[in-house]
Design an enzyme around this catalytic site. Structure first.
Site, PDB file in Angstrom:
ATOM      1  N   GLU A 175       0.829  -1.204   0.000  1.00  0.00           N
ATOM      2  CA  GLU A 175       0.000   0.000   0.000  1.00  0.00           C
ATOM      3  C   GLU A 175       0.869   1.263   0.000  1.00  0.00           C
ATOM      4  O   GLU A 175       0.541   2.251  -0.668  1.00  0.00           O
ATOM      5  CB  GLU A 175      -0.948   0.002   1.195  1.00  0.00           C
ATOM      6  CG  GLU A 175      -2.032  -1.065   1.140  1.00  0.00           C
ATOM      7  CD  GLU A 175      -3.002  -0.866  -0.008  1.00  0.00           C
ATOM      8  OE1 GLU A 175      -2.996   0.198  -0.649  1.00  0.00           O
ATOM      9  OE2 GLU A 175      -3.776  -1.807  -0.278  1.00  0.00           O
ATOM     10  N   TYR A 223      -6.381   5.829   4.900  1.00  0.00           N
ATOM     11  CA  TYR A 223      -6.589   4.776   3.904  1.00  0.00           C
ATOM     12  C   TYR A 223      -5.715   3.563   4.181  1.00  0.00           C
ATOM     13  O   TYR A 223      -6.205   2.416   4.203  1.00  0.00           O
ATOM     14  CB  TYR A 223      -6.328   5.310   2.491  1.00  0.00           C
ATOM     15  CG  TYR A 223      -6.117   4.191   1.515  1.00  0.00           C
ATOM     16  CD1 TYR A 223      -7.200   3.426   1.087  1.00  0.00           C
ATOM     17  CD2 TYR A 223      -4.848   3.848   1.074  1.00  0.00           C
ATOM     18  CE1 TYR A 223      -7.013   2.355   0.227  1.00  0.00           C
ATOM     19  CE2 TYR A 223      -4.654   2.789   0.216  1.00  0.00           C
ATOM     20  CZ  TYR A 223      -5.734   2.034  -0.208  1.00  0.00           C
ATOM     21  OH  TYR A 223      -5.556   0.967  -1.043  1.00  0.00           O
ATOM     22  N   ASP A 240      -9.650   5.318  -1.039  1.00  0.00           N
ATOM     23  CA  ASP A 240      -8.614   5.979  -1.831  1.00  0.00           C
ATOM     24  C   ASP A 240      -9.264   6.667  -3.025  1.00  0.00           C
ATOM     25  O   ASP A 240     -10.498   6.760  -3.124  1.00  0.00           O
ATOM     26  CB  ASP A 240      -7.539   4.978  -2.264  1.00  0.00           C
ATOM     27  CG  ASP A 240      -8.057   3.933  -3.249  1.00  0.00           C
ATOM     28  OD1 ASP A 240      -9.283   3.877  -3.508  1.00  0.00           O
ATOM     29  OD2 ASP A 240      -7.227   3.173  -3.782  1.00  0.00           O
ATOM     30  N   TYR A 258       9.639   9.648  -4.449  1.00  0.00           N
ATOM     31  CA  TYR A 258       9.000   9.944  -3.162  1.00  0.00           C
ATOM     32  C   TYR A 258       9.657   9.132  -2.043  1.00  0.00           C
ATOM     33  O   TYR A 258       9.043   8.327  -1.356  1.00  0.00           O
ATOM     34  CB  TYR A 258       7.492   9.647  -3.228  1.00  0.00           C
ATOM     35  CG  TYR A 258       6.759  10.457  -4.264  1.00  0.00           C
ATOM     36  CD1 TYR A 258       6.268  11.724  -3.965  1.00  0.00           C
ATOM     37  CD2 TYR A 258       6.568   9.973  -5.554  1.00  0.00           C
ATOM     38  CE1 TYR A 258       5.586  12.480  -4.909  1.00  0.00           C
ATOM     39  CE2 TYR A 258       5.898  10.723  -6.513  1.00  0.00           C
ATOM     40  CZ  TYR A 258       5.415  11.973  -6.186  1.00  0.00           C
ATOM     41  OH  TYR A 258       4.751  12.719  -7.132  1.00  0.00           O
TER      42      TYR A 258
END
Length: 357
Positions: free
Chosen positions: A37, A120, A138, A82
């Site tokens: 996730e 989430y 999401d 990221y």
């Protein structure tokens, strides 16, 4: 607005027949679901899967992630971008080892309190792995429900998201919360896609109010994105007898703590860059040669990069915060962000200059 007919039975039947056989679904341990996730927050499934498999092979448990050296962690994450996601994963893994004996907690609030875990992700892990009756909403789920209800409210507003979440929970079967949440995500990923939904393949088409209104592709509604500012960046590819000069970025801001070719957040011509490189090295690098241009888009800024090549004919010590890296280092130990992929092949394949002490 009148409630829809129950969506769970046809949705779960569709998911049973059409859900993708993904590695974290076939072996849905809390750790594996959590890592998947986090990886998928900013990355498409097809791009993330090879990284996921490599990550799991190298770090199969929470304890392995907690003990991993930062350089190895970033190398495993290299190309995903990221990088704060990887940092937060490790911070959270260390907390899980300290507080919960290396096993992720089965409580939504405890999961939500971990670094990098939002509503989430906590909901996905709690429902899929522990059977908790909690939402996992999401962008895919918001899109599905905007179309099901033909609701043109701005889904970026917190109050709207809360209202949509209430609708999601109104349809959730308490004894199948995980499959239900996964099915909604899968429907949004495969069928109720942005722009051009495949209504003919949708198990909920017969009750979808957006489809009945004739234009489900216009939903969901959200304000247009603000244009990203363009940031000129000058990159110096400095080759010496001992390798290519890499510089570690500071601990704050973009690409924090990662390696890069030396760069300056401004547009420099060859003369100004030569002076800047001379200050960095403590020696004149000689004339530079153009090395092409590239751009890289971050979430809030676009780098417009101009590269210059400098070739040293004598050995120099690496400046503070820098190292000389050869191709093997780039492949094995020095993670180089994807922002510099335009020059990576040059650094991995070009022969280094011979030099003198």
């Amino acid at each position: 607005m009148p409630e829809l007919a129950p969506i769970a039975p046809p949705l779960l039947a569709w998911f049973h027949e059409n859900g993708r056989k993904l590695p974290f679904r076939q072996h849905p341990t809390p750790y594996r679901v959590w890592v998947s996730e986090i990886m998928l927050q900013q990355t498409r499934m097809t791009a993330a899967l090879p990284y996921y498999e490599r990550f799991m092979a190298a770090l199969p448990t929470v304890a392995d992630l907690a003990a991993c050296e930062e350089e190895q962690l970033f190398k495993l994450w290299e190309g995903l971008g990221y990088y704060s996601r990887a940092r937060n994963l490790q911070k959270a893994a260390r907390l899980v080892c300290e507080r919960y004996g290396g096993e992720l907690p089965d409580d939504w609030e405890a999961l939500r309190a971990l670094p990098g875990v939002g509503d989430y992700t906590a909901g996905a892990v709690a429902s899929i792995c522990f059977g908790k009756a909690v939402p996992a909403v999401d962008g895919n789920v918001l899109r599905v429900f905007a179309r099901l209800y033909n609701d043109d409210s701005d889904i970026t507003r917190p109050a709207v998201k809360r209202a949509f979440t209430q609708r999601v929970m109104a349809h959730q079967p308490p004894d199948a919360s995980g499959p239900y949440n996964e099915a909604l995500m899968e429907l949004g990923a495969l069928v109720c896609i942005p722009g051009n939904p495949d209504c003919a393949a949708c198990p909920l088409a017969h009750i979808c109010r957006g489809r009945a209104a004739g234009n489900p592709g216009r939903l969901p509604c959200k304000p247009p994105k603000k244009p990203r500012p363009a940031q000129p960046v000058t990159v110096a590819l400095i080759a010496g007898p001992d390798g290519w000069l890499l510089q570690r970025r500071g601990e704050g801001g973009l690409l924090a703590g990662l390696w890069q070719p030396p760069l300056w957040d401004t547009a420099l011509d060859e003369a100004a860059l030569r002076e800047a490189v001379a200050r960095l090295l403590g020696a004149d690098p000689g004339p530079g040669a153009p090395a092409g241009q590239a751009k890289h888009i971050f979430s809030h800024v676009e780098w417009q990069m101009t590269g210059w090549r400098f070739t040293l004919t004598r050995r120099l010590p690496a400046p503070e915060g820098c190292v000389w890296a050869i191709a093997a280092d780039l492949a094995d130990t020095r993670p180089l962000p994807g922002a510099f992929k335009a020059w990576r092949r040059v650094m991995e394949t070009e022969k280094l200059p011979a030099g003198t002490l």
